[in-house]
Design a protein around this motif. Sequence first.
Motif, short mmCIF file in Angstrom:
data_model
loop_
_atom_site.label_atom_id
_atom_site.label_comp_id
_atom_site.label_asym_id
_atom_site.label_seq_id
_atom_site.Cartn_x
_atom_site.Cartn_y
_atom_site.Cartn_z
N GLY A 1 20.77 -8.47 31.58
CA GLY A 1 21.76 -9.30 30.91
C GLY A 1 22.15 -10.58 31.61
O GLY A 1 23.10 -11.25 31.17
N THR A 2 21.48 -10.97 32.69
CA THR A 2 21.90 -12.18 33.40
C THR A 2 21.03 -13.40 33.08
O THR A 2 21.22 -14.45 33.68
CB THR A 2 21.88 -11.96 34.93
N ARG B 1 23.68 -5.76 35.73
CA ARG B 1 22.79 -6.08 34.62
C ARG B 1 21.88 -7.25 34.99
O ARG B 1 21.61 -8.16 34.19
CB ARG B 1 23.60 -6.40 33.35
N LEU B 2 21.40 -7.23 36.22
CA LEU B 2 20.62 -8.33 36.78
C LEU B 2 19.17 -8.29 36.29
O LEU B 2 18.49 -7.27 36.41
CB LEU B 2 20.65 -8.25 38.31
N ASP C 1 26.31 -19.89 30.46
CA ASP C 1 26.22 -21.19 31.12
C ASP C 1 25.22 -21.21 32.27
O ASP C 1 24.77 -22.29 32.67
CB ASP C 1 27.59 -21.61 31.66
N LEU C 2 24.91 -20.05 32.81
CA LEU C 2 24.00 -19.98 33.96
C LEU C 2 23.21 -18.69 33.90
O LEU C 2 23.78 -17.60 33.87
CB LEU C 2 24.80 -20.02 35.27
N SER C 3 21.88 -18.82 33.87
CA SER C 3 21.02 -17.64 33.96
C SER C 3 20.67 -17.40 35.42
O SER C 3 20.48 -18.34 36.19
CB SER C 3 19.73 -17.86 33.16
N VAL C 4 20.58 -16.11 35.80
CA VAL C 4 20.29 -15.74 37.19
C VAL C 4 19.22 -14.66 37.18
O VAL C 4 19.32 -13.66 36.46
CB VAL C 4 21.54 -15.23 37.92
#
Length: 349
Positions: free
Chosen positions: A329-330, A286-287, A270-273
């Motif tokens: 992974g974010t 996993r940023l 729902d949200l990519s960071v």
Amino acid sequence: MTGIDEVARLAGVSTATVSRALSGRGHVSESARLRVQEAASALGYVVSSRASSLASGRTRNIGVIVPFLDRWFFSTVLSGISAALMREGYDITLYNITADEDMRRHVFDTFLRRQRVDALIAVSIELDDDETRHLLDLGLPVIVIGGPSSPLDTLTVDDVAVAQLATEHLIALGHRDIAHIGASPAFDLDFHIPTNRRRGFERAMANAGIPLDPAFFEPADFTVEGGYRAAKQLLGRPGPRPTAVFAASDEMAVGAILAARDLGVSVPEDLSVVGIDGHELGEFFRLTTVDQFPFRQGERAAEAVLATLTDGEAAGIPAALPFGLNVRGTTARRVQRENLPARGGMPPY
């Protein structure tokens, strides 16, 4: 204490050969160098820094000026500087420039004039004209990390390009509702890093023809706590909610991930960071980040200052510091979800 004469006798060489072998100055055959090193090790002999300084006119000590000691970026850069200098037998004297203007002035007016160091490295400190003049008057090699700091030799990361790369990654994944967690003007200190990173964000958005939404900017203080509070504002208040967040530091990005978790917002579904720095926490979370390799920044600054001491200039050391996108992974491609809630609601599970 063991003296140089004892080392010379055990190694079967002259004291002059011992001096050259242990100082690294002058020609010594490899076999003689090894005998001297083995003898010195066996006897516990260490070259006196005071005697070496008197003989060479060098202290074998490098001064490092930093604005913070308790922040990850600066401690990591310092680790790189220390590792590179210790390999070459150099010590470090640390000068912490605080927010106290009188203390900062005292460092430049007094401490740096005591001739205790052979050269200086300044880490992410914007020097005014008076401070630059003080450094030039010392007649010592000076390398600055972060810039520009003309007329001083400077190694710098293009913060506009770094932020543009991070934002372009989100845009390439199909995101248009992209929020930015940056910094308030009060926090925009040396070299205006937060401002430059916001400029990079805005440039990427403009190049993609995506209008900026003022509601999608939230200032913070480059800490996990600050990023958490900012993301809570972006994700928790009524109105349209971003599908992606670009945080101007990894620590703020981690805070945003934690805030999303507490609000029931799934990352990256729902949200990519995405963040910036290459923080050690990034792998655990996993940023996705733009790594600016701070440890290597420190090593390169040390290599540059040592090259200047040896050759008179930092030849062969590129002024532009590298950076690179590290996708983990974010971040993920934006997926249209008909039932995705507006801010303040909870996602359907």
